[in-house]
Scaffold this motif. Structure first.
Motif, PDB file in Angstrom:
ATOM      1  N   ASP A   1     -13.888  -1.612  -5.685  1.00  0.00           N
ATOM      2  CA  ASP A   1     -13.111  -0.380  -5.545  1.00  0.00           C
ATOM      3  C   ASP A   1     -13.731   0.493  -4.469  1.00  0.00           C
ATOM      4  O   ASP A   1     -14.928   0.416  -4.180  1.00  0.00           O
ATOM      5  CB  ASP A   1     -13.088   0.400  -6.867  1.00  0.00           C
ATOM      6  CG  ASP A   1     -12.449  -0.395  -7.998  1.00  0.00           C
ATOM      7  OD1 ASP A   1     -11.738  -1.363  -7.702  1.00  0.00           O
ATOM      8  OD2 ASP A   1     -12.686  -0.037  -9.166  1.00  0.00           O
TER       9      ASP A   1
ATOM     10  N   VAL B   1      -3.474   4.614   1.295  1.00  0.00           N
ATOM     11  CA  VAL B   1      -4.075   4.735   2.621  1.00  0.00           C
ATOM     12  C   VAL B   1      -3.567   5.992   3.309  1.00  0.00           C
ATOM     13  O   VAL B   1      -2.368   6.122   3.570  1.00  0.00           O
ATOM     14  CB  VAL B   1      -3.752   3.496   3.491  1.00  0.00           C
ATOM     15  CG1 VAL B   1      -4.343   3.645   4.887  1.00  0.00           C
ATOM     16  CG2 VAL B   1      -4.275   2.233   2.818  1.00  0.00           C
TER      17      VAL B   1
ATOM     18  N   PRO C   1       0.823  -1.207   0.000  1.00  0.00           N
ATOM     19  CA  PRO C   1       0.000   0.000   0.000  1.00  0.00           C
ATOM     20  C   PRO C   1       0.858   1.258   0.000  1.00  0.00           C
ATOM     21  O   PRO C   1       1.958   1.274   0.554  1.00  0.00           O
ATOM     22  CB  PRO C   1      -0.790  -0.120   1.308  1.00  0.00           C
ATOM     23  CG  PRO C   1       0.119  -0.889   2.215  1.00  0.00           C
ATOM     24  CD  PRO C   1       0.886  -1.847   1.325  1.00  0.00           C
TER      25      PRO C   1
ATOM     26  N   ALA D   1     -10.163  -4.334  -4.284  1.00  0.00           N
ATOM     27  CA  ALA D   1      -9.835  -4.786  -2.932  1.00  0.00           C
ATOM     28  C   ALA D   1     -10.647  -6.023  -2.577  1.00  0.00           C
ATOM     29  O   ALA D   1     -11.766  -6.225  -3.061  1.00  0.00           O
ATOM     30  CB  ALA D   1     -10.111  -3.672  -1.935  1.00  0.00           C
TER      31      ALA D   1
ATOM     32  N   PHE E   1      -8.871   2.110  -2.680  1.00  0.00           N
ATOM     33  CA  PHE E   1      -8.558   0.712  -2.979  1.00  0.00           C
ATOM     34  C   PHE E   1      -9.092   0.375  -4.360  1.00  0.00           C
ATOM     35  O   PHE E   1     -10.227   0.719  -4.697  1.00  0.00           O
ATOM     36  CB  PHE E   1      -9.197  -0.233  -1.959  1.00  0.00           C
ATOM     37  CG  PHE E   1      -8.690  -0.063  -0.554  1.00  0.00           C
ATOM     38  CD1 PHE E   1      -7.367  -0.300  -0.244  1.00  0.00           C
ATOM     39  CD2 PHE E   1      -9.545   0.342   0.452  1.00  0.00           C
ATOM     40  CE1 PHE E   1      -6.901  -0.140   1.050  1.00  0.00           C
ATOM     41  CE2 PHE E   1      -9.099   0.502   1.751  1.00  0.00           C
ATOM     42  CZ  PHE E   1      -7.766   0.269   2.057  1.00  0.00           C
TER      43      PHE E   1
ATOM     44  N   LEU F   1      -8.402  -3.516   5.895  1.00  0.00           N
ATOM     45  CA  LEU F   1      -7.281  -3.176   5.015  1.00  0.00           C
ATOM     46  C   LEU F   1      -6.526  -1.956   5.531  1.00  0.00           C
ATOM     47  O   LEU F   1      -5.286  -1.888   5.410  1.00  0.00           O
ATOM     48  CB  LEU F   1      -7.768  -2.951   3.584  1.00  0.00           C
ATOM     49  CG  LEU F   1      -7.697  -4.192   2.672  1.00  0.00           C
ATOM     50  CD1 LEU F   1      -8.527  -5.333   3.231  1.00  0.00           C
ATOM     51  CD2 LEU F   1      -8.153  -3.851   1.265  1.00  0.00           C
TER      52      LEU F   1
ATOM     53  N   ALA G   1      -5.367  -6.317  -2.636  1.00  0.00           N
ATOM     54  CA  ALA G   1      -5.930  -5.369  -3.587  1.00  0.00           C
ATOM     55  C   ALA G   1      -4.989  -5.279  -4.784  1.00  0.00           C
ATOM     56  O   ALA G   1      -3.852  -5.764  -4.737  1.00  0.00           O
ATOM     57  CB  ALA G   1      -6.105  -3.996  -2.945  1.00  0.00           C
TER      58      ALA G   1
ATOM     59  N   ARG H   1      -4.384  -2.186  -6.072  1.00  0.00           N
ATOM     60  CA  ARG H   1      -3.708  -0.937  -5.713  1.00  0.00           C
ATOM     61  C   ARG H   1      -4.341  -0.401  -4.443  1.00  0.00           C
ATOM     62  O   ARG H   1      -5.547  -0.530  -4.238  1.00  0.00           O
ATOM     63  CB  ARG H   1      -3.836   0.089  -6.838  1.00  0.00           C
ATOM     64  CG  ARG H   1      -3.276   1.474  -6.499  1.00  0.00           C
ATOM     65  CD  ARG H   1      -3.356   2.410  -7.698  1.00  0.00           C
ATOM     66  NE  ARG H   1      -3.095   3.787  -7.301  1.00  0.00           N
ATOM     67  CZ  ARG H   1      -4.034   4.678  -6.967  1.00  0.00           C
ATOM     68  NH1 ARG H   1      -5.323   4.326  -6.996  1.00  0.00           N
ATOM     69  NH2 ARG H   1      -3.727   5.905  -6.616  1.00  0.00           N
ATOM     70  N   ALA H   2      -3.520   0.194  -3.578  1.00  0.00           N
ATOM     71  CA  ALA H   2      -4.042   0.733  -2.322  1.00  0.00           C
ATOM     72  C   ALA H   2      -3.303   2.016  -1.966  1.00  0.00           C
ATOM     73  O   ALA H   2      -2.074   2.086  -2.076  1.00  0.00           O
ATOM     74  CB  ALA H   2      -3.887  -0.285  -1.191  1.00  0.00           C
TER      75      ALA H   2
END
Length: 574
Positions: free
Chosen positions: A315, A363, A284, A297, A294, A346, A358, A360-361
């Protein structure tokens, strides 16, 4: 549980640290990045990671062993485990320093030098010592001359005792003569009643049994005292030598704790790398911006319970500046609750320094995850489910900050429709208008809330897609922008096994309600074949007057006078 899914640790210190990381995720971005760097390198270098795993598998619970030694509860096997751990420390250091990331290299540099501690117990203890001193051979032969001498005395005496039985049988001509031992009488010679006439005069009677007599001789008593004295001295000297070894372990408690830290921390990082590699998780991006993004995810626990590829990814995009609150509508069982929990898990995983399930993440650091999920009561305190729900909601409204993540799975469902809707609306507005803007996911069946997206700039609508086919509902598990058109509650009731007659009646009532044709009286609401009501409707006396009243027979003045009379008579009555 999430812990059960991600725990790939091989040591007890690692398992404890993994649990602690889930309970207390990091808030410092640099510290999170350092952990992620380590996990990423472990993923990219599987051979070095496997070598590290092999070394870690050689360590027992060093922390607990040191603690037991400090409190005098350590066993010979424990000291052997400490020696093995100390001997494996150089291998752990070599397995860690090959990595380039700062986190693993730093732990490799912290592995202490414990060769002296490894050597002492290794030279003293046998390879497989007993659980306790006195229950078998603890120390190696040749390590301590005093122990060897006492051990030989004890063994020599026992060999003499073992030969005594055959010697006495030949001397006395008693073939059934036995040499025995118990803790009360010590060693004895046992002769059955049939051979009492052959007992020599120097035998001294010790105990009478039903069919035998037990004797001792001066020679046997002397040898017994010598054996027991040697064994007692042997146990005392073994305890003394064992205490000395234990004291050496206690003296090295601090470096042993450093070793345990290096074992536990590297084990946690390796566990995260194994999960990432085996489950196709991604690193992430950690940011200080108030976002939560996300792509594709997946819920880590639910996915682990399904066959590969069966979980439907979704998503999510939240941004406190433009997409602060997402109102999620859709039928029961469609996946709203899973979607909410997935977002929280997550975020927590990412801030422990783990990869996440996922594509792509991104955060933005979350300070706390607040949840208002499920229904529970506290009967002992006189609190209904709705009261508990309101207390949880109050905690969120009073304590959430602009860095918090709020997950609301229904608010206001425990009271009347208008009460609940009003509360849910006001709660959403409060979260939107307050100074701190917590990122919020709100799953609800109050479809009226979806109109807030057109009024408040940072509120968006999401819905869980379903498809109707042949009168049945197919759950697609996909989150899409927009509001759901209905809840499909009757379909879910049918799936749950509600009797067909009840389902059919519910559909009829729903149709009447939605079309505005639902009569208020029980008679008009019920079908023709329904049971009659128990009580006749209460009839107001004014209804009788109106029935008899003929407006065409009155002048305007008489009509006004009559209305005034009725107003005075019935104006204060319901």
């Amino acid at each position: 549980t999430l812990l059960g899914v991600i725990d790939r640790t091989v040591t007890s210190p690692g398992a404890r640290r993994l649990r602690a990381r889930l309970e207390q995720p990091l808030l410092d971005r640099a510290a999170i990045q350092a952990r992620l760097d380590a996990v990423e390198e472990l993923v990219e270098r599987p051979e070095a990671a496997d070598t590290l795993g092999e070394v870690l598998g050689r360590f027992r619970d060093v922390e607990r062993l040191v603690s037991r030694a400090t409190y005098g509860k350590v066993s010979p096997r424990d000291l052997r485990a400490v020696a093995d751990a100390a001997a494996a420390a150089p291998d752990l250091a070599r397995a860690l320093v090959v990595f380039q990331c700062a986190e693993l290299a730093a732990w490799g540099a912290k592995v202490p030098e414990l060769s002296a501690l490894a050597q002492a117990p290794d030279e003293a203890l046998v390879d497989d010592p007993p659980a306790n001193v006195g229950e078998g051979l603890v120390f190696r032969a040749g390590w301590d001359p005093g122990l060897d001498e006492l051990r030989d005395l004890a063994k020599g005496g026992k060999r003499w005792i073992a030969k005594l039985q055959e010697t006495e049988r030949q001397r006395t001509g008693i073939p059934s003569l036995k040499v025995g031992y118990n803790r009360v009488f010590g060693y004895y010679l046992e002769v059955t009643s049939a051979h009492q006439s052959k007992v020599p005069e120097h035998y001294i009677r010790k105990q009478t049994l039903t069919n035998a007599e037990r004797y001792v001789t001066p020679e046997l008593k002397t040898e017994e005292e010598r054996i027991l004295s040697a064994e007692e001295k042997l146990r005392a000297l073994e305890l003394e030598r064992f205490s000395e070894l234990r004291a050496r372990v206690v003296a090295e408690a601090a470096p042993l704790q450093e070793l345990a830290d290096a074992v536990g921390e590297s084990d946690v990082l390796l566990s995260a790398a194994r999960s990432a590699r085996e489950r196709n998780w991604v690193r992430p991006e950690i940011t200080d911006e108030p976002v939560l993004v996300f792509e594709e995810a997946r819920h880590p626990v639910v996915e682990s319970l399904l066959a590969a590829g069966d979980f439907v990814p979704n998503d999510l995009e939240l941004d406190a500046r433009s997409r602060q609150i997402a109102i999620i509508t859709g039928p029961n069982m469609a996946g709203k609750s899973t979607f909410l929990r997935q977002a929280g898990l997550l975020a927590i995983l990412a801030q422990t320094g783990s990869f996440v399930p996922a594509r792509r993440a991104r955060v933005g650091i979350v300070d706390r995850v607040f949840t208002r999920v499920g229904a529970s009561d506290n009967i002992a305190k006189g609190q209904s489910t709705f009261m508990v729900e309101m207390e949880e909601t109050a905690t969120i409204l009073n304590a959430a900050t602009d860095r918090s993540l709020v997950l609301l799975d229904e608010v206001g469902r425990g009271t009347s429709t208008y009460d609940g809707l009003s509360l849910a609306w006001a709660v959403t507005e409060h979260l939107h208008e307050r100074r701190g803007r917590p990122r919020t996911l709100f799953a609800t069946h109050f479809h009226e809330l979806t109109s807030m997206a057109g009024v408040h700039e940072r509120i968006v609508n999401l819905n869980v897609q379903v498809k109707e086919w042949n009168g049945r509902v197919i759950f697609l598990r996909k989150i899409r922008p927009g509001a759901a058109d209905k809840s499909y509650g009757i379909h879910v009731a049918e799936l749950a096994g509600i009797p067909p007659s009840v389902v059919a009646r519910a559909r009829d009532i729903l149709d009447r309600l939605e079309s505005g044709r639902f009569a208020r009286s029980a008679e008009s609401a019920a079908p023709a074949e329904a049971q009659l009501t128990l009580f006749e409707p209460v009839r107001h006396e004014l209804e009788d007057l109106l029935t008899e009243f003929d407006p065409n027979s009155l002048t305007p003045l008489e009509a006004l006078a009559l209305l005034t009379e009725w107003k005075d008579r019935y104006g204060g009555r319901s």
